[in-house]
Enzyme design. Structure first.
Site, PDB file in Angstrom:
ATOM      1  N   GLU A  32      -2.918  37.161  17.789  1.00  0.00           N
ATOM      2  CA  GLU A  32      -3.731  37.692  16.695  1.00  0.00           C
ATOM      3  C   GLU A  32      -4.733  36.669  16.172  1.00  0.00           C
ATOM      4  O   GLU A  32      -4.389  35.503  16.013  1.00  0.00           O
ATOM      5  CB  GLU A  32      -2.848  38.067  15.493  1.00  0.00           C
ATOM      6  CG  GLU A  32      -1.660  38.936  15.783  1.00  0.00           C
ATOM      7  CD  GLU A  32      -0.788  39.103  14.535  1.00  0.00           C
ATOM      8  OE1 GLU A  32       0.223  39.792  14.629  1.00  0.00           O
ATOM      9  OE2 GLU A  32      -1.115  38.537  13.476  1.00  0.00           O
ATOM     10  N   SER A  33      -5.930  37.144  15.912  1.00  0.00           N
ATOM     11  CA  SER A  33      -6.975  36.384  15.192  1.00  0.00           C
ATOM     12  C   SER A  33      -7.742  35.385  16.047  1.00  0.00           C
ATOM     13  O   SER A  33      -7.191  34.760  16.952  1.00  0.00           O
ATOM     14  CB  SER A  33      -6.412  35.615  13.991  1.00  0.00           C
ATOM     15  OG  SER A  33      -5.646  36.421  13.163  1.00  0.00           O
ATOM     16  N   LYS A  60     -12.077  45.901   9.494  1.00  0.00           N
ATOM     17  CA  LYS A  60     -12.007  44.750   8.583  1.00  0.00           C
ATOM     18  C   LYS A  60     -13.366  44.524   7.919  1.00  0.00           C
ATOM     19  O   LYS A  60     -14.295  44.062   8.570  1.00  0.00           O
ATOM     20  CB  LYS A  60     -11.591  43.521   9.415  1.00  0.00           C
ATOM     21  CG  LYS A  60     -11.242  42.270   8.633  1.00  0.00           C
ATOM     22  CD  LYS A  60     -10.816  41.161   9.600  1.00  0.00           C
ATOM     23  CE  LYS A  60     -10.097  40.031   8.913  1.00  0.00           C
ATOM     24  NZ  LYS A  60      -9.682  38.977   9.875  1.00  0.00           N
ATOM     25  N   GLU A 104       5.020  39.333  12.489  1.00  0.00           N
ATOM     26  CA  GLU A 104       4.065  38.235  12.643  1.00  0.00           C
ATOM     27  C   GLU A 104       4.705  36.874  12.376  1.00  0.00           C
ATOM     28  O   GLU A 104       5.320  36.671  11.342  1.00  0.00           O
ATOM     29  CB  GLU A 104       2.882  38.440  11.695  1.00  0.00           C
ATOM     30  CG  GLU A 104       1.842  37.335  11.788  1.00  0.00           C
ATOM     31  CD  GLU A 104       0.607  37.624  10.958  1.00  0.00           C
ATOM     32  OE1 GLU A 104      -0.039  38.671  11.187  1.00  0.00           O
ATOM     33  OE2 GLU A 104       0.285  36.821  10.070  1.00  0.00           O
ATOM     34  N   ASN A 149       0.066  34.732  14.864  1.00  0.00           N
ATOM     35  CA  ASN A 149      -1.239  34.633  14.216  1.00  0.00           C
ATOM     36  C   ASN A 149      -1.823  33.254  14.484  1.00  0.00           C
ATOM     37  O   ASN A 149      -1.267  32.244  14.073  1.00  0.00           O
ATOM     38  CB  ASN A 149      -1.112  34.891  12.713  1.00  0.00           C
ATOM     39  CG  ASN A 149      -2.468  35.201  12.084  1.00  0.00           C
ATOM     40  OD1 ASN A 149      -3.506  34.967  12.694  1.00  0.00           O
ATOM     41  ND2 ASN A 149      -2.449  35.737  10.877  1.00  0.00           N
ATOM     42  N   GLU A 193      -9.346  46.171  14.959  1.00  0.00           N
ATOM     43  CA  GLU A 193      -9.151  46.217  13.504  1.00  0.00           C
ATOM     44  C   GLU A 193     -10.400  46.620  12.727  1.00  0.00           C
ATOM     45  O   GLU A 193     -11.494  46.153  13.014  1.00  0.00           O
ATOM     46  CB  GLU A 193      -8.682  44.840  13.028  1.00  0.00           C
ATOM     47  CG  GLU A 193      -8.316  44.778  11.550  1.00  0.00           C
ATOM     48  CD  GLU A 193      -7.375  43.626  11.274  1.00  0.00           C
ATOM     49  OE1 GLU A 193      -6.167  43.771  11.547  1.00  0.00           O
ATOM     50  OE2 GLU A 193      -7.853  42.567  10.817  1.00  0.00           O
ATOM     51  N   LYS A 204      -2.293  47.463   8.050  1.00  0.00           N
ATOM     52  CA  LYS A 204      -2.343  46.006   7.938  1.00  0.00           C
ATOM     53  C   LYS A 204      -2.368  45.624   6.471  1.00  0.00           C
ATOM     54  O   LYS A 204      -3.375  45.762   5.798  1.00  0.00           O
ATOM     55  CB  LYS A 204      -3.603  45.526   8.664  1.00  0.00           C
ATOM     56  CG  LYS A 204      -3.678  44.036   8.837  1.00  0.00           C
ATOM     57  CD  LYS A 204      -2.607  43.580   9.768  1.00  0.00           C
ATOM     58  CE  LYS A 204      -3.085  42.687  10.865  1.00  0.00           C
ATOM     59  NZ  LYS A 204      -4.300  41.997  10.655  1.00  0.00           N
TER      60      LYS A 204
HETATM   61  O1  LIG Z   1     -10.780  38.893  12.402  1.00  0.00           O
HETATM   62  P1  LIG Z   1      -9.906  38.239  13.438  1.00  0.00           P
HETATM   63  O2  LIG Z   1     -10.012  36.752  13.416  1.00  0.00           O
HETATM   64  O3  LIG Z   1     -10.139  38.838  14.796  1.00  0.00           O
HETATM   65  O4  LIG Z   1      -8.384  38.567  13.031  1.00  0.00           O
HETATM   66  C1  LIG Z   1      -7.841  39.880  13.095  1.00  0.00           C
HETATM   67  C2  LIG Z   1      -6.386  39.880  12.595  1.00  0.00           C
HETATM   68  O5  LIG Z   1      -5.615  39.144  13.473  1.00  0.00           O
HETATM   69  C3  LIG Z   1      -6.290  39.326  11.185  1.00  0.00           C
HETATM   70  O6  LIG Z   1      -7.008  40.190  10.363  1.00  0.00           O
HETATM   71  C4  LIG Z   1      -4.861  39.192  10.683  1.00  0.00           C
HETATM   72  C5  LIG Z   1      -3.773  38.830  11.396  1.00  0.00           C
HETATM   73  N1  LIG Z   1      -2.673  38.815  10.629  1.00  0.00           N
HETATM   74  C6  LIG Z   1      -3.021  39.162   9.386  1.00  0.00           C
HETATM   75  C7  LIG Z   1      -2.244  39.307   8.249  1.00  0.00           C
HETATM   76  C8  LIG Z   1      -2.865  39.719   7.107  1.00  0.00           C
HETATM   77  C9  LIG Z   1      -4.233  39.939   7.067  1.00  0.00           C
HETATM   78  C10 LIG Z   1      -5.019  39.800   8.183  1.00  0.00           C
HETATM   79  C11 LIG Z   1      -4.414  39.404   9.359  1.00  0.00           C
END
Ligand SMILES: O=P(O)(O)OC[C@@H](O)[C@@H](O)c1c[nH]c2ccccc12
Length: 262
Positions: A214-215, A52, A161, A182, A50, A112
């Site tokens: 995710e995340s 970001k 998601e 997520n 991503e 995104k």
């Molecule tokens: O920076 P991270 O913790 O690696 O996360 C990325 C991504 O999963 C995260 O930006 C995200 C997952 N779902 C979302 C929905 C909206 C905005 C952002 C997100």
């Protein structure tokens, strides 16, 4: 008001703006390979990398990053897909970022953003995305189904998601092929890989679907944990945006999968 509620309020204003503009043209768009095909039954964990700059939970992450440079490194390093945040007020992304990245890379491209209206899907497509995100928690009632159908008709792939088992059931009802869990709660910002575990325990792995975690992925150990839970891919933003050796970080995350989930 929760952060998600604040973001969705902002999106309503954006939609009104978009509806007043002339629709963007879809001419000259590249055909991209399918994200589902890239992830399904791959022997290694795949990376959705991503772009970001900032986030509501972390503030500035890498404000000066050049999206084209960043995405090109991701692609060259073997990412399966590039994700570009296009939300401006909360994440400092833009649709110009998405367009620039679309020109530069050939692999699947995820827009995104927080989609609540068809016109945003049109904009994502016209900006070169091949995949959009639909967040179940942001789409009450019929809206999820309506936007899902619209995206399919627009020949886009959809990452749905979810945050809990109830939302997973909704995603399965749509027959979603790409389901993301997520690990960050959009209401409290808390990250917990146990979310992937919970979804995994209820995920129909025998069907033609993929689970994406995710995340909050920071280490190879994190990647290994979610791989054991049956994830086919991870979505990584912050760790890659802060890495001094992006290509190596991606290579390290692409761990070998075991035979069976869990
Ligand atoms: O920076 P991270 O913790 O690696 O996360 C990325 C991504 O999963 C995260 O930006 C995200 C997952 N779902 C979302 C929905 C909206 C905005 C952002 C997100």
């Amino acid at each position: 008001m929760t952060i998600l509620a604040r973001i969705l309020k902002e999106k309503e204003n954006e939609v009104q703006q978009l509806l007043q503009n002339t629709p963007a043209s879809n001419e000259g768009l590249k055909i991209r390979p399918s994200l589902f095909d890239a992830l399904y039954q791959n022997e290694r964990l795949q990376i959705i990398a991503e772009m970001k700059r900032a986030s509501p939970s972390k503030g500035l992450i890498n404000e000066g990053a050049n999206p084209v440079v960043q995405a090109s490194i991701y692609e060259k390093a073997g990412a399966a897909c590039i994700s570009v945040l296009t939300d401006t007020p909360f994440f400092k992304g833009t649709f110009a970022d998405l367009k620039a990245v679309a020109e530069a890379v050939q692999i699947p491209l995820l827009c995104k953003d927080f989609m609540i209206h068809e016109v945003q899907i049109d904009q994502a497509k016209a900006s070169g995305a091949s995949v959009i995100l639909l967040i179940v928690a942001a789409l009450p009632g019929e809206r999820l189904q309506v936007l899902y159908k619209y995206a399919i008709e627009s020949k886009l792939e959809i990452l749905v998601e979810v945050h809990n088992v109830d939302e997973l059931q909704q995603a399965l009802k749509l027959d979603a092929k790409l389901i993301g869990v997520n690990n960050r709660d959009l209401k409290t910002f808390e990250v917990d890989l146990a979310r992937t575990a919970e979804i995994s325990a209820n995920f129909p792995f025998h069907e033609e679907r993929v689970l994406i975690s995710e995340s909050g992925m920071q280490t190879v150990e994190d990647a290994e944990v979610v791989t054991k839970f049956g994830a086919s891919a991870i979505l990584v933003g912050e760790t890659l945006m802060r890495s001094g050796e992006v290509a190596q970080t991606i290579a390290d995350f692409k761990v070998k999968k075991g035979v069976e989930p869990r």
